[in-house]
Design a protein around this motif. Structure first.
Motif, mmCIF file in Angstrom:
data_model
loop_
_atom_site.group_PDB
_atom_site.id
_atom_site.type_symbol
_atom_site.label_atom_id
_atom_site.label_comp_id
_atom_site.label_asym_id
_atom_site.label_seq_id
_atom_site.Cartn_x
_atom_site.Cartn_y
_atom_site.Cartn_z
ATOM 1 N N SER A 98 5.651 14.494 7.170
ATOM 2 C CA SER A 98 5.148 15.873 7.006
ATOM 3 C C SER A 98 4.467 16.107 5.570
ATOM 4 C CB SER A 98 5.946 16.804 7.396
ATOM 5 O OG SER A 98 7.202 16.700 6.484
ATOM 6 N N ALA A 99 3.689 17.284 5.352
ATOM 7 C CA ALA A 99 3.360 17.408 3.886
ATOM 8 C C ALA A 99 4.492 17.657 2.766
ATOM 9 C CB ALA A 99 2.701 18.696 3.861
ATOM 10 N N SER A 100 5.817 17.703 3.511
ATOM 11 C CA SER A 100 7.023 17.910 2.579
ATOM 12 C C SER A 100 7.437 16.365 2.175
ATOM 13 C CB SER A 100 7.980 18.657 3.158
ATOM 14 O OG SER A 100 8.179 18.141 4.228
ATOM 15 N N GLN A 101 7.228 15.476 3.135
ATOM 16 C CA GLN A 101 7.520 13.965 2.909
ATOM 17 C C GLN A 101 6.342 13.391 2.882
ATOM 18 O OE1 GLN A 101 10.134 13.425 6.077
ATOM 19 N NE2 GLN A 101 11.748 14.290 5.029
ATOM 20 N N ASN A 102 5.487 13.395 2.079
ATOM 21 C CA ASN A 102 3.972 13.095 2.079
ATOM 22 C C ASN A 102 3.467 11.779 1.647
ATOM 23 O OD1 ASN A 102 4.168 13.511 -0.415
ATOM 24 N ND2 ASN A 102 2.577 14.964 -0.769
ATOM 25 N N THR A 103 4.522 10.719 1.416
ATOM 26 C CA THR A 103 4.211 9.485 0.960
ATOM 27 C C THR A 103 4.582 8.337 2.024
ATOM 28 O OG1 THR A 103 4.203 10.252 -1.264
ATOM 29 C CG2 THR A 103 4.332 7.998 -0.847
ATOM 30 N N CYS A 104 3.922 7.650 2.201
ATOM 31 C CA CYS A 104 4.207 6.369 3.092
ATOM 32 C C CYS A 104 3.846 5.051 2.227
ATOM 33 C CB CYS A 104 3.484 6.384 4.311
ATOM 34 S SG CYS A 104 3.644 5.095 5.398
ATOM 35 N N THR B 229 -6.460 16.050 0.868
ATOM 36 C CA THR B 229 -6.854 14.541 0.191
ATOM 37 C C THR B 229 -5.815 13.436 0.404
ATOM 38 O OG1 THR B 229 -7.853 16.054 -1.617
ATOM 39 C CG2 THR B 229 -7.399 13.595 -2.070
ATOM 40 N N LEU B 230 -6.488 12.540 0.949
ATOM 41 C CA LEU B 230 -5.561 11.318 1.318
ATOM 42 C C LEU B 230 -5.957 10.155 0.063
ATOM 43 C CD1 LEU B 230 -3.546 10.426 3.672
ATOM 44 C CD2 LEU B 230 -5.728 9.331 4.599
ATOM 45 N N THR B 231 -4.782 9.762 -0.608
ATOM 46 C CA THR B 231 -4.966 8.787 -1.605
ATOM 47 C C THR B 231 -4.332 7.551 -0.993
ATOM 48 O OG1 THR B 231 -5.243 10.491 -3.199
ATOM 49 C CG2 THR B 231 -4.488 8.238 -3.852
ATOM 50 N N VAL B 232 -4.917 6.433 -1.246
ATOM 51 C CA VAL B 232 -4.406 5.077 -0.938
ATOM 52 C C VAL B 232 -4.488 4.282 -2.216
ATOM 53 C CG1 VAL B 232 -4.637 2.927 0.273
ATOM 54 C CG2 VAL B 232 -5.138 5.263 1.459
ATOM 55 N N LEU C 210 0.751 -1.130 0.093
ATOM 56 C CA LEU C 210 0.140 0.060 -0.111
ATOM 57 C C LEU C 210 1.049 1.026 -0.041
ATOM 58 C CD1 LEU C 210 -2.810 -0.681 2.732
ATOM 59 C CD2 LEU C 210 -2.860 -1.045 0.051
ATOM 60 N N THR C 211 0.208 2.377 -0.749
ATOM 61 C CA THR C 211 1.256 3.714 -0.602
ATOM 62 C C THR C 211 0.108 4.614 -0.234
ATOM 63 O OG1 THR C 211 2.592 2.995 -2.576
ATOM 64 C CG2 THR C 211 2.317 5.311 -2.080
ATOM 65 N N VAL C 212 0.165 5.367 0.777
ATOM 66 C CA VAL C 212 -0.660 6.513 1.401
ATOM 67 C C VAL C 212 -0.107 7.709 1.091
ATOM 68 C CG1 VAL C 212 -1.704 7.431 3.304
ATOM 69 C CG2 VAL C 212 -1.414 4.739 3.073
ATOM 70 N N GLN C 213 -0.935 8.546 0.375
ATOM 71 C CA GLN C 213 -0.206 9.972 -0.024
ATOM 72 C C GLN C 213 -1.215 11.120 0.416
ATOM 73 O OE1 GLN C 213 0.675 10.692 -4.111
ATOM 74 N NE2 GLN C 213 1.573 12.556 -3.914
ATOM 75 N N LEU C 214 -0.491 12.242 1.202
ATOM 76 C CA LEU C 214 -1.190 13.247 1.460
ATOM 77 C C LEU C 214 -1.092 14.316 0.841
ATOM 78 C CD1 LEU C 214 -2.835 14.789 3.910
ATOM 79 C CD2 LEU C 214 -0.408 14.986 5.026
ATOM 80 N N ASN C 215 -2.091 15.095 0.311
ATOM 81 C CA ASN C 215 -2.079 16.079 -0.517
ATOM 82 C C ASN C 215 -2.683 17.373 0.483
ATOM 83 O OD1 ASN C 215 -0.457 15.378 -2.950
ATOM 84 N ND2 ASN C 215 -2.176 14.159 -3.337
ATOM 85 N N THR C 216 -2.074 18.552 0.614
ATOM 86 C CA THR C 216 -2.615 19.308 1.610
ATOM 87 C C THR C 216 -2.551 20.870 1.175
ATOM 88 O OG1 THR C 216 -2.868 20.163 4.001
ATOM 89 C CG2 THR C 216 -1.027 19.175 3.208
ATOM 90 N N ARG D 207 0.510 16.502 8.601
ATOM 91 C CA ARG D 207 1.299 15.581 8.396
ATOM 92 C C ARG D 207 0.298 14.239 8.571
ATOM 93 N NH1 ARG D 207 3.625 15.566 14.691
ATOM 94 N NH2 ARG D 207 1.453 15.468 15.869
ATOM 95 N N ILE D 208 0.989 13.088 8.203
ATOM 96 C CA ILE D 208 0.244 11.611 8.315
ATOM 97 C C ILE D 208 1.308 10.861 9.376
ATOM 98 C CG2 ILE D 208 -0.955 11.882 6.152
ATOM 99 C CD1 ILE D 208 1.055 9.940 4.905
#
Length: 136
Positions: free
Chosen positions: A93-99, A129-132, A65-71, A77-78
């Motif tokens: 954090s928003a600057s490192q927004n992918t897990c 917006t959170l995308t998985v 899974l890849t979780v991405q935060l766009n804000t 942060r996520i």
């Protein structure tokens, strides 16, 4: 991934409503629950102050899974946590927004979206917006 479940929480007091309306957390699921085979799911919401938006991930074993935060707020942060574990799988954090991570059998995962303590103290808010995305 069977579904992506929105759950609301207030920082430090999961399940309790904050006495201050300024510490609100809101989330809206902009698409229906994803079904097995759906490659991505996106959800949007807004957080203010000490609010935390929490999403439960219903996963299959050994799934990437890849979780991405766009804000709109760089203080967002996520955290991705595996239930029962004291240490988050990912903190960003928003600057490192992918897990990205691989799921384990019989494990439950949650994604928490919040503001940094400094931004929360200033009463900032953020739309997100959170995308998985499911991988192989």
């Amino acid at each position: 991934m069977k579904r992506f479940q929105p759950m609301l929480a207030t920082a430090g007091l999961l399940g309790l409503i904050s006495p201050l309306l300024g510490n609100a957390a809101m989330a809206q699921v902009n698409s229906s629950y994803s079904t097995l085979g759906a490659p991505t799911s996106s959800y949007s919401g807004q957080i203010t102050g000490n609010g935390v938006v929490q999403y439960g991930l219903d996963t299959r074993p050994h799934q990437q899974l890849t979780v991405q935060l766009n804000t709109n707020n760089p203080s967002s942060r996520i955290n991705v946590v595996k239930d029962g574990s004291a240490k988050p799988l990912c903190q960003s954090s928003a600057s490192q927004n992918t897990c990205s991570f691989r799921t384990e059998p019989d494990a439950n995962y949650r994604v928490l979206v919040s503001l940094t303590p400094e931004a929360a103290q200033r009463g900032e808010s953020a739309r997100f917006t959170l995308t998985v995305a499911q991988g192989i």
